[in-house]
Write an enzyme that holds these catalytic residues in place. Structure first.
Site, short mmCIF file in Angstrom:
data_model
loop_
_atom_site.label_atom_id
_atom_site.label_comp_id
_atom_site.label_asym_id
_atom_site.label_seq_id
_atom_site.Cartn_x
_atom_site.Cartn_y
_atom_site.Cartn_z
N ARG A 58 0.86 -1.17 0.00
CA ARG A 58 0.00 0.00 0.00
C ARG A 58 0.90 1.22 0.00
O ARG A 58 1.50 1.58 1.01
CB ARG A 58 -0.95 0.00 1.20
CG ARG A 58 -2.04 -1.06 1.09
CD ARG A 58 -2.86 -0.83 -0.15
NE ARG A 58 -4.10 -1.60 -0.19
CZ ARG A 58 -4.94 -1.53 -1.18
NH1 ARG A 58 -4.71 -0.75 -2.22
NH2 ARG A 58 -6.04 -2.24 -1.15
N GLU A 88 -14.02 -8.76 -8.21
CA GLU A 88 -12.86 -8.54 -7.34
C GLU A 88 -12.38 -9.85 -6.73
O GLU A 88 -11.18 -10.08 -6.61
CB GLU A 88 -13.20 -7.53 -6.24
CG GLU A 88 -13.30 -6.10 -6.72
CD GLU A 88 -11.98 -5.56 -7.27
OE1 GLU A 88 -10.91 -5.82 -6.68
OE2 GLU A 88 -12.03 -4.88 -8.30
N GLU A 92 -8.61 -10.97 -7.70
CA GLU A 92 -7.55 -10.91 -6.70
C GLU A 92 -7.16 -12.28 -6.15
O GLU A 92 -6.01 -12.47 -5.75
CB GLU A 92 -7.94 -9.97 -5.57
CG GLU A 92 -8.05 -8.53 -6.04
CD GLU A 92 -8.28 -7.53 -4.92
OE1 GLU A 92 -8.31 -7.92 -3.73
OE2 GLU A 92 -8.41 -6.33 -5.24
N ALA A 109 -14.24 6.97 4.72
CA ALA A 109 -13.68 8.04 5.55
C ALA A 109 -14.57 9.27 5.32
O ALA A 109 -14.21 10.16 4.55
CB ALA A 109 -12.23 8.32 5.19
N PRO A 110 -15.75 9.32 5.96
CA PRO A 110 -16.75 10.32 5.62
C PRO A 110 -16.35 11.78 5.87
O PRO A 110 -17.03 12.68 5.40
CB PRO A 110 -17.97 9.93 6.46
CG PRO A 110 -17.41 9.12 7.58
CD PRO A 110 -16.19 8.43 7.03
N GLY A 111 -15.26 12.01 6.55
CA GLY A 111 -14.79 13.37 6.74
C GLY A 111 -14.01 13.91 5.56
O GLY A 111 -13.74 15.11 5.49
N GLU A 136 -1.50 -5.01 -9.52
CA GLU A 136 -1.61 -5.97 -8.42
C GLU A 136 -0.61 -7.11 -8.54
O GLU A 136 -0.76 -8.14 -7.89
CB GLU A 136 -3.04 -6.53 -8.38
CG GLU A 136 -4.08 -5.48 -8.10
CD GLU A 136 -5.51 -5.97 -8.30
OE1 GLU A 136 -6.40 -5.45 -7.61
OE2 GLU A 136 -5.74 -6.86 -9.17
#
Length: 175
Positions: A58, A88, A92, A109-111, A136
């Site tokens: 990542r 997916e 994967e 991440a709603p902010g 990938e």
């Protein structure tokens, strides 16, 4: 909160970033930065004893992380959630499921982002070859028992918030 104006700051094949001018409830002005990404599907492959997870590098973290298979449709396209989940899973892990059941919804991440995720449980699994995207190529898969998965969370080996939240949804699901 009221949106007054919006302008796109950045765009690529996976997301757009916008800055919105807003009016707060007291009438004062403000700004809000938003990352818009298409909704994703997270799929929990379960063989009755174990879960299959994927590990990949990542980039924003600079680390390899274990997580449930998950992703969005290419080029910010909308996709039917169950079809996206099946794609997916196959892409994967190489697994194909006879049953894919939606068990919940997550806000990533709603902010800061509009992205939402649908969580699926996949059972009746048959193994085939993965069909991974070029990005990938370093991905690998492994089976985790329930106890092994929980231990990996406790020790920090699994830190992906969506995977941990998906597991909580599974635990809270009506029998």
């Amino acid at each position: 909160m009221e949106a007054l104006d919006s302008r796109q700051i950045y765009q690529n094949a996976w997301m757009t970033v916008r800055e919105d001018s807003i009016r707060l409830p007291d009438g004062s002005p403000g700004i809000y930065g938003v990352v818009d990404k298409p909704d994703y599907a997270l799929i929990m492959p379960w063989d009755g004893v174990r879960f299959m997870l994927v590990e990949q590098f990542r980039y924003p973290l600079g680390q390899r992380r274990w997580e449930f298979p998950q992703g969005t449709a290419p080029d910010r396209a909308d996709a039917e959630p169950a079809e996206l989940a099946a794609r997916e899973l196959r892409e994967e892990t190489g697994l194909v499921a006879t049953r894919i059941e939606q068990i919940g919804l997550l806000d990533c991440a709603p902010g800061m982002t509009s992205q939402r995720g649908r969580v699926f449980l996949a059972t009746g699994l048959t193994q085939g070859p993965p069909e991974r995207e070029h990005s990938e190529q370093d991905m690998r898969c492994a089976w985790f028992t329930r106890a092994g998965f929980e231990t990996a969370i406790r020790t920090g080996e699994i830190t992906d918030a969506q995977s941990i939240a998906a597991y909580a949804l599974l635990l809270l699901r009506a029998p």
